[in-house]
Design a protein around this motif. Structure first.
Motif, PDB file in Angstrom:
ATOM      1  N   THR A 121      -9.983   7.289  -4.358  1.00 57.98           N
ATOM      2  CA  THR A 121      -9.599   7.216  -2.955  1.00 57.98           C
ATOM      3  C   THR A 121      -8.651   8.344  -2.585  1.00 57.98           C
ATOM      4  O   THR A 121      -8.041   8.982  -3.439  1.00 57.98           O
ATOM      5  N   GLN A 127      -5.626   8.827   0.508  1.00 62.33           N
ATOM      6  CA  GLN A 127      -4.887   8.100   1.531  1.00 62.33           C
ATOM      7  C   GLN A 127      -5.148   8.702   2.910  1.00 62.33           C
ATOM      8  O   GLN A 127      -5.250   9.912   3.057  1.00 62.33           O
ATOM      9  N   GLN A 148     -20.647  -0.644   1.766  1.00 62.33           N
ATOM     10  CA  GLN A 148     -19.697  -0.369   2.835  1.00 62.33           C
ATOM     11  C   GLN A 148     -20.295  -0.694   4.197  1.00 62.33           C
ATOM     12  O   GLN A 148     -19.624  -1.264   5.054  1.00 62.33           O
ATOM     13  N   GLN A 167      -1.737   4.818   5.877  1.00 61.57           N
ATOM     14  CA  GLN A 167      -2.402   3.661   6.467  1.00 61.57           C
ATOM     15  C   GLN A 167      -2.896   2.740   5.351  1.00 61.57           C
ATOM     16  O   GLN A 167      -3.038   3.156   4.205  1.00 61.57           O
ATOM     17  N   LYS A 168      -3.176   1.485   5.707  1.00 59.90           N
ATOM     18  CA  LYS A 168      -3.684   0.550   4.702  1.00 59.90           C
ATOM     19  C   LYS A 168      -5.066   0.962   4.212  1.00 59.90           C
ATOM     20  O   LYS A 168      -5.368   0.871   3.041  1.00 59.90           O
ATOM     21  N   GLN A 169      -5.916   1.397   5.132  1.00 58.83           N
ATOM     22  CA  GLN A 169      -7.256   1.802   4.734  1.00 58.83           C
ATOM     23  C   GLN A 169      -7.203   3.146   4.008  1.00 58.83           C
ATOM     24  O   GLN A 169      -6.281   3.916   4.194  1.00 58.83           O
ATOM     25  N   GLN A 170      -8.200   3.363   3.175  1.00 59.83           N
ATOM     26  CA  GLN A 170      -8.267   4.588   2.390  1.00 59.83           C
ATOM     27  C   GLN A 170      -9.676   5.169   2.499  1.00 59.83           C
ATOM     28  O   GLN A 170     -10.642   4.432   2.702  1.00 59.83           O
ATOM     29  N   GLN A 171      -9.757   6.480   2.364  1.00 55.54           N
ATOM     30  CA  GLN A 171     -11.064   7.116   2.302  1.00 55.54           C
ATOM     31  C   GLN A 171     -11.583   6.930   0.883  1.00 55.54           C
ATOM     32  O   GLN A 171     -10.872   7.215  -0.088  1.00 55.54           O
ATOM     33  N   LYS A 223     -16.608  -6.366   0.481  1.00 60.37           N
ATOM     34  CA  LYS A 223     -15.311  -6.042  -0.096  1.00 60.37           C
ATOM     35  C   LYS A 223     -15.522  -5.551  -1.525  1.00 60.37           C
ATOM     36  O   LYS A 223     -16.164  -6.213  -2.324  1.00 60.37           O
ATOM     37  N   TYR A 256       0.870  -1.167   0.000  1.00 64.68           N
ATOM     38  CA  TYR A 256       0.000   0.000   0.000  1.00 64.68           C
ATOM     39  C   TYR A 256       0.904   1.212   0.000  1.00 64.68           C
ATOM     40  O   TYR A 256       2.114   1.080   0.184  1.00 64.68           O
TER      41      TYR A 256
END
Length: 135
Positions: free
Chosen positions: A97, A99, A128, A107-111, A133, A2
């Motif tokens: 997305t 970051q 969501q 971070q691994k998650q994204q907005q 997924k 990522y």
């Protein structure tokens, strides 16, 4: 892998073990820039446009949905404007997305943001909420 945590085989210009790359994600990855029928203009090459585009990442009601991920924290305004215009002209929803950065680290998650019909936007929110997924 990522943003901020690249593949250990990345040289910054390619793969140091290309012949032995795994099928997923490496071989299955199709950057929109290098696809043979790419509509992306020359200035949208990832190192210039600061965005990686994946066309037809998923389907919604039989319609292809494109995904755009920034090279860095967010997609630059010029690139995002081009992608939104392309989405509108071709009636293809766009997921893009941004970051999430905490303590100076990606971070691994994204907005996740959406550009497309209200029905698609509502569907994505529902997905969501259900924990589906997306890709």
């Amino acid at each position: 892998m990522y943003p901020g945590q690249p593949c250990p085989h990345s040289t910054g210009k390619g793969c140091d073990d290309y012949e032995n790359r795994p099928i997923d994600p490496c071989d299955n990855f199709n950057c929109g820039w290098i696809t043979s029928d790419s509509p992306l203009p020359e200035w949208m090459k990832p190192n210039n446009g600061k965005v990686i585009v994946i066309f037809n990442k998923l389907k919604w009601n039989g319609i292809p949905v494109d995904l755009a991920v920034p090279v860095g924290k967010r997609i630059p305004p010029r690139s995002l404007a081009w992608l939104k215009q392309f989405a509108e002209q071709n009636r293809r929803p766009l997921i893009y997305t941004e970051q999430i950065v905490e303590e100076g680290k990606f971070q691994k998650q994204q907005q996740i943001m959406v550009h497309g019909p209200p029905a698609f936007q509502q569907e994505l929110i529902r997905w969501q909420q259900e924990g589906k997924k997306l890709w």
